[in-house]
Design a protein around this motif. Structure first.
Motif, PDB file in Angstrom:
ATOM      1  N   GLN A  67       0.802  -0.796  -0.141  1.00 55.74           N
ATOM      2  CA  GLN A  67      -0.372  -0.368   0.482  1.00 55.74           C
ATOM      3  C   GLN A  67       0.655   1.417   0.079  1.00 55.74           C
ATOM      4  O   GLN A  67       0.537   2.432  -0.719  1.00 55.74           O
ATOM      5  CB  GLN A  67      -0.849   0.441   1.092  1.00 55.74           C
ATOM      6  CG  GLN A  67      -2.109  -1.031   1.139  1.00 55.74           C
ATOM      7  CD  GLN A  67      -3.097  -1.058   1.947  1.00 55.74           C
ATOM      8  OE1 GLN A  67      -2.729  -0.335   3.230  1.00 55.74           O
ATOM      9  NE2 GLN A  67      -4.365  -1.328   1.687  1.00 55.74           N
ATOM     10  N   MET A  68       1.827   1.064   0.445  1.00 55.71           N
ATOM     11  CA  MET A  68       2.948   2.465   0.585  1.00 55.71           C
ATOM     12  C   MET A  68       3.948   2.963  -0.749  1.00 55.71           C
ATOM     13  O   MET A  68       3.178   3.865  -0.943  1.00 55.71           O
ATOM     14  CB  MET A  68       3.508   2.339   2.007  1.00 55.71           C
ATOM     15  CG  MET A  68       3.773   2.536   2.808  1.00 55.71           C
ATOM     16  SD  MET A  68       5.268   1.376   4.108  1.00 55.71           S
ATOM     17  CE  MET A  68       5.686   3.205   4.395  1.00 55.71           C
ATOM     18  N   ALA A  69       4.110   1.469  -1.325  1.00 55.64           N
ATOM     19  CA  ALA A  69       4.588   1.786  -2.312  1.00 55.64           C
ATOM     20  C   ALA A  69       3.229   1.976  -3.729  1.00 55.64           C
ATOM     21  O   ALA A  69       3.779   3.387  -4.410  1.00 55.64           O
ATOM     22  CB  ALA A  69       5.129  -0.009  -3.199  1.00 55.64           C
ATOM     23  N   VAL A 119       2.842  12.113   5.072  1.00 58.40           N
ATOM     24  CA  VAL A 119       2.299  11.947   5.600  1.00 58.40           C
ATOM     25  C   VAL A 119       1.610  10.685   5.226  1.00 58.40           C
ATOM     26  O   VAL A 119       0.832  10.437   6.364  1.00 58.40           O
ATOM     27  CB  VAL A 119       0.938  13.164   5.499  1.00 58.40           C
ATOM     28  CG1 VAL A 119      -0.619  12.743   6.199  1.00 58.40           C
ATOM     29  CG2 VAL A 119       1.916  14.570   6.081  1.00 58.40           C
ATOM     30  N   ALA A 120       1.305  10.798   3.970  1.00 59.74           N
ATOM     31  CA  ALA A 120       0.826   9.569   3.252  1.00 59.74           C
ATOM     32  C   ALA A 120       1.481   7.730   3.708  1.00 59.74           C
ATOM     33  O   ALA A 120       0.494   6.821   4.588  1.00 59.74           O
ATOM     34  CB  ALA A 120       0.693   9.752   2.036  1.00 59.74           C
ATOM     35  N   LEU A 121       2.597   8.195   3.800  1.00 56.24           N
ATOM     36  CA  LEU A 121       3.007   6.616   3.967  1.00 56.24           C
ATOM     37  C   LEU A 121       3.341   6.547   6.004  1.00 56.24           C
ATOM     38  O   LEU A 121       2.949   5.078   5.824  1.00 56.24           O
ATOM     39  CB  LEU A 121       4.436   7.020   3.321  1.00 56.24           C
ATOM     40  CG  LEU A 121       4.975   6.912   1.307  1.00 56.24           C
ATOM     41  CD1 LEU A 121       6.422   6.992   0.856  1.00 56.24           C
ATOM     42  CD2 LEU A 121       3.773   6.111   1.589  1.00 56.24           C
ATOM     43  N   THR A 122       3.241   7.357   5.815  1.00 58.53           N
ATOM     44  CA  THR A 122       3.131   7.172   7.574  1.00 58.53           C
ATOM     45  C   THR A 122       2.145   6.863   7.864  1.00 58.53           C
ATOM     46  O   THR A 122       1.889   5.672   8.831  1.00 58.53           O
ATOM     47  CB  THR A 122       3.934   8.496   8.616  1.00 58.53           C
ATOM     48  OG1 THR A 122       5.128   8.722   8.536  1.00 58.53           O
ATOM     49  CG2 THR A 122       3.784   8.809   9.395  1.00 58.53           C
ATOM     50  N   ALA A 123       0.865   8.078   7.605  1.00 57.57           N
ATOM     51  CA  ALA A 123      -0.371   6.631   7.574  1.00 57.57           C
ATOM     52  C   ALA A 123      -0.353   5.722   7.376  1.00 57.57           C
ATOM     53  O   ALA A 123      -1.243   4.916   8.283  1.00 57.57           O
ATOM     54  CB  ALA A 123      -1.671   8.302   6.855  1.00 57.57           C
ATOM     55  N   ILE A 124       0.241   5.206   6.988  1.00 60.59           N
ATOM     56  CA  ILE A 124      -0.404   3.868   6.261  1.00 60.59           C
ATOM     57  C   ILE A 124       0.395   2.638   6.761  1.00 60.59           C
ATOM     58  O   ILE A 124      -0.029   1.675   7.475  1.00 60.59           O
ATOM     59  CB  ILE A 124       0.343   3.330   5.177  1.00 60.59           C
ATOM     60  CG1 ILE A 124      -1.053   4.475   4.042  1.00 60.59           C
ATOM     61  CG2 ILE A 124       0.180   2.222   4.095  1.00 60.59           C
ATOM     62  CD1 ILE A 124      -0.592   4.494   2.090  1.00 60.59           C
ATOM     63  N   ALA A 125       2.003   3.235   7.485  1.00 59.25           N
ATOM     64  CA  ALA A 125       2.607   1.935   7.995  1.00 59.25           C
ATOM     65  C   ALA A 125       2.088   2.156   9.420  1.00 59.25           C
ATOM     66  O   ALA A 125       1.712   0.671   9.966  1.00 59.25           O
ATOM     67  CB  ALA A 125       3.764   2.566   8.048  1.00 59.25           C
ATOM     68  N   CYS A 126       1.338   3.473  10.350  1.00 59.76           N
ATOM     69  CA  CYS A 126       0.650   3.426  11.632  1.00 59.76           C
ATOM     70  C   CYS A 126      -0.236   2.275  11.664  1.00 59.76           C
ATOM     71  O   CYS A 126      -0.323   1.716  12.199  1.00 59.76           O
ATOM     72  CB  CYS A 126       1.171   5.189  12.094  1.00 59.76           C
ATOM     73  SG  CYS A 126       2.646   5.109  12.484  1.00 59.76           S
ATOM     74  N   HIS A 127      -0.944   3.006  10.092  1.00 62.86           N
ATOM     75  CA  HIS A 127      -2.421   2.064  10.604  1.00 62.86           C
ATOM     76  C   HIS A 127      -1.869   0.844  10.598  1.00 62.86           C
ATOM     77  O   HIS A 127      -2.613  -0.143  11.028  1.00 62.86           O
ATOM     78  CB  HIS A 127      -3.312   1.947   9.155  1.00 62.86           C
ATOM     79  CG  HIS A 127      -3.878   1.650   8.947  1.00 62.86           C
ATOM     80  ND1 HIS A 127      -5.059   2.075   9.059  1.00 62.86           N
ATOM     81  CD2 HIS A 127      -4.541   0.217   8.600  1.00 62.86           C
ATOM     82  CE1 HIS A 127      -6.155   0.929   9.115  1.00 62.86           C
ATOM     83  NE2 HIS A 127      -5.971   0.621   8.570  1.00 62.86           N
TER      84      HIS A 127
END
Length: 177
Positions: A67-69, A119-127
């Motif tokens: 999802q991050m990619a 922000v996008a990648l942090t949000a996905i990783a932390c989710h």
């Protein structure tokens, strides 16, 4: 209705004082170096490493990595499209009193691609892996701040990047569920 160039000129002028004060921090030897490190991490290296390593964390890590990619690619397309359409000059170009202490990756300022991706990648990783939040959230904040401190972005560029990043993360998470 105002022409886009005159609208940017008014917004730029309103934010120029903040940019000037923040860029003075970038000229400080210790703090400037710290913000340059965070900005450099936001160039992509941190995210590439994280995307490569997260699959080692199992199913959640693999899902987060994929999802991050996807979000990173969507972010590149969106921010490049906006930058070429909005053509907002960077603060150090428009205001000589704003000191540039970092190196821009491209010409235009709006939106901040570094912030969008952070922000996008942090949000996905932390989710997917909430235990990463104490490390990634401060890093994402520092990446966003670094862009103004280094004289490369206006605060509204960073705010727009953060909002776009949250939107991309939300769409990616919903589409991936």
């Amino acid at each position: 209705m105002a022409q886009p160039a005159s609208l940017w000129a008014r917004v730029d002028l309103a934010e120029s004082g903040i940019c000037q004060r923040m860029s003075a921090i970038g000229s400080t030897p210790g703090l400037g170096g710290l913000f340059r490190i965070f900005s450099r991490l936001g160039d992509g290296i941190l995210w590439y490493v994280l995307i490569a390593v997260l699959p080692l964390a199992g199913t959640q890590g693999r899902t987060a990595s994929i999802q991050m990619a996807v979000a990173a690619l969507a972010g590149i397309v969106l921010y490049r499209l906006l930058k070429t359409r909005c053509v907002r000059e960077r603060p150090f170009r428009s205001h000589p009193q704003v000191t540039r202490t970092g190196i821009p990756l491209d010409r235009y300022s709006f939106p901040s691609g570094h912030t969008l991706h952070a922000v996008a990648l942090t949000a996905i990783a932390c989710h997917h892996l909430p235990g990463l939040a104490p490390a990634l959230i401060p890093v994402a904040l520092m990446i966003g701040m670094s862009r103004v401190v280094l004289g490369l972005h206006y605060p509204s560029d960073v705010a727009a990047g953060a909002l776009l990043g949250l939107g991309i993360a939300q769409v990616t998470l919903v589409a991936g569920s």
